[in-house]
Scaffold this motif. Structure first.
Motif, PDB file in Angstrom:
ATOM      1  N   THR A 180       0.874  -1.133   0.119  1.00  0.00           N
ATOM      2  CA  THR A 180      -0.350  -0.035   0.027  1.00  0.00           C
ATOM      3  C   THR A 180       0.810   1.337  -0.129  1.00  0.00           C
ATOM      4  OG1 THR A 180      -1.925  -1.015   1.187  1.00  0.00           O
ATOM      5  CG2 THR A 180      -1.737   1.430   1.229  1.00  0.00           C
ATOM      6  N   ALA A 181       2.028   1.195   0.593  1.00  0.00           N
ATOM      7  CA  ALA A 181       2.903   2.297   0.477  1.00  0.00           C
ATOM      8  C   ALA A 181       3.362   2.761  -0.641  1.00  0.00           C
ATOM      9  CB  ALA A 181       4.141   2.161   1.698  1.00  0.00           C
ATOM     10  N   ALA A 182       3.815   1.866  -1.470  1.00  0.00           N
ATOM     11  CA  ALA A 182       4.343   1.875  -2.703  1.00  0.00           C
ATOM     12  C   ALA A 182       3.146   2.344  -3.732  1.00  0.00           C
ATOM     13  CB  ALA A 182       5.002   0.370  -3.172  1.00  0.00           C
ATOM     14  N   LEU A 183       2.067   1.834  -3.397  1.00  0.00           N
ATOM     15  CA  LEU A 183       1.045   2.089  -4.279  1.00  0.00           C
ATOM     16  C   LEU A 183       0.381   3.561  -4.163  1.00  0.00           C
ATOM     17  CD1 LEU A 183      -1.413  -1.288  -4.084  1.00  0.00           C
ATOM     18  CD2 LEU A 183      -0.224  -0.240  -5.896  1.00  0.00           C
ATOM     19  N   TRP A 184       0.584   4.076  -3.042  1.00  0.00           N
ATOM     20  CA  TRP A 184       0.537   5.517  -2.461  1.00  0.00           C
ATOM     21  C   TRP A 184       1.272   6.400  -3.510  1.00  0.00           C
ATOM     22  CZ3 TRP A 184       3.245   9.638  -1.001  1.00  0.00           C
ATOM     23  CH2 TRP A 184       2.493  10.870  -0.177  1.00  0.00           C
ATOM     24  N   VAL A 185       2.703   6.123  -3.453  1.00  0.00           N
ATOM     25  CA  VAL A 185       3.674   6.673  -4.540  1.00  0.00           C
ATOM     26  C   VAL A 185       3.302   6.489  -5.741  1.00  0.00           C
ATOM     27  CG1 VAL A 185       6.086   6.631  -5.143  1.00  0.00           C
ATOM     28  CG2 VAL A 185       5.375   6.466  -2.616  1.00  0.00           C
ATOM     29  N   LEU A 186       2.937   5.233  -6.081  1.00  0.00           N
ATOM     30  CA  LEU A 186       2.536   5.118  -7.359  1.00  0.00           C
ATOM     31  C   LEU A 186       1.524   6.128  -7.884  1.00  0.00           C
ATOM     32  CD1 LEU A 186       3.119   3.531 -10.098  1.00  0.00           C
ATOM     33  CD2 LEU A 186       1.298   1.981  -9.109  1.00  0.00           C
ATOM     34  N   GLY A 187       0.511   6.090  -7.077  1.00  0.00           N
ATOM     35  CA  GLY A 187      -0.513   7.048  -7.377  1.00  0.00           C
ATOM     36  C   GLY A 187      -0.245   8.537  -7.334  1.00  0.00           C
ATOM     37  N   VAL A 188       0.734   9.172  -6.643  1.00  0.00           N
ATOM     38  CA  VAL A 188       1.197  10.430  -6.627  1.00  0.00           C
ATOM     39  C   VAL A 188       1.963  10.651  -7.840  1.00  0.00           C
ATOM     40  CG1 VAL A 188       2.620  12.075  -5.274  1.00  0.00           C
ATOM     41  CG2 VAL A 188       0.881  10.400  -4.068  1.00  0.00           C
TER      42      VAL A 188
END
Length: 203
Positions: A180-188
């Motif tokens: 989820t942390a990586a997906l947060w960065v991916l979305g940003v």
């Protein structure tokens, strides 16, 4: 968002993995003779050297450190699961509610401000990232961020009563590929690239 430790850790994990297995799970191609993995990231051609983790891209935008970490994390973390073709919001990801508001502030709201009332402009830019139109909002697209990890972006125009709005959605299988942390960065990062923050050339 990314620090030196995250990049170093991503390289370390990458070196310990089997390159052919990583490529197979990621929907990528491994060139055994030249020891390189070839994959797509936001419609750009990516070349990853094994075991150094050095990355070369033909993207028209700057491949920042966040992107490199995400590419390595995807290669080392994906389970190989195919997309589920069901969209979920960030808040529905594991632990998503704890980081939902920052995601809205840094990824979603800027898209609404940039394109909410300029949908035609977005319509021209999105295909450069491999986007295909889907029925969602006033205008929505599906973007193959990675071979097995699509994301969706939708826009709603504002009117006299409501301001323009946007949303970024993830394939329901996204947690099988990135944390989820990586997906947060991916979305940003997806939001930043669509808005031209990293020096895109849309010619």
């Amino acid at each position: 968002m990314c620090n030196i430790n995250a990049y170093a850790e991503a390289i370390k994990v990458f070196k310990e993995k089997d390159p052919a297995e990583m490529a197979g799970n990621a929907g990528a191609v491994y060139d055994k003779e030249n020891k390189k993995i070839f994959l797509k990231y936001l419609h750009a051609n990516i070349e990853v050297d094994f075991p150094s983790g050095e990355i070369i891209s033909d993207a028209k935008w700057e491949l920042v450190k966040n992107d490199k970490v995400l590419i390595l994390q995807y290669l080392t973390g994906t389970t190989g699961a195919m997309p589920r073709n069901t969209w979920i919001a960030f808040i529905q990801l594991p632990g998503g509610p704890h980081h939902h508001q920052p995601f809205v502030l840094e990824a979603i709201n800027p898209l609404a401000e940039e394109f909410g009332n300029k949908i035609e402009e977005f319509r021209k830019i999105a295909p450069l990232f491999g986007a295909t139109e889907i029925k969602m909002g006033d205008y929505g697209v599906s973007i193959p961020v990675f071979a097995k990890l699509p994301m969706a972006v939708c826009l709603r125009q504002g009117d006299d009563e409501f301001p323009p709005s946007a949303n970024i959605l993830f394939d329901a299988g996204a947690p099988l590929h990135l944390t989820t942390a990586a997906l947060w960065v991916l979305g940003v990062e997806l939001s930043r690239k669509l808005r031209g923050v990293n020096g895109q050339q849309y010619s």
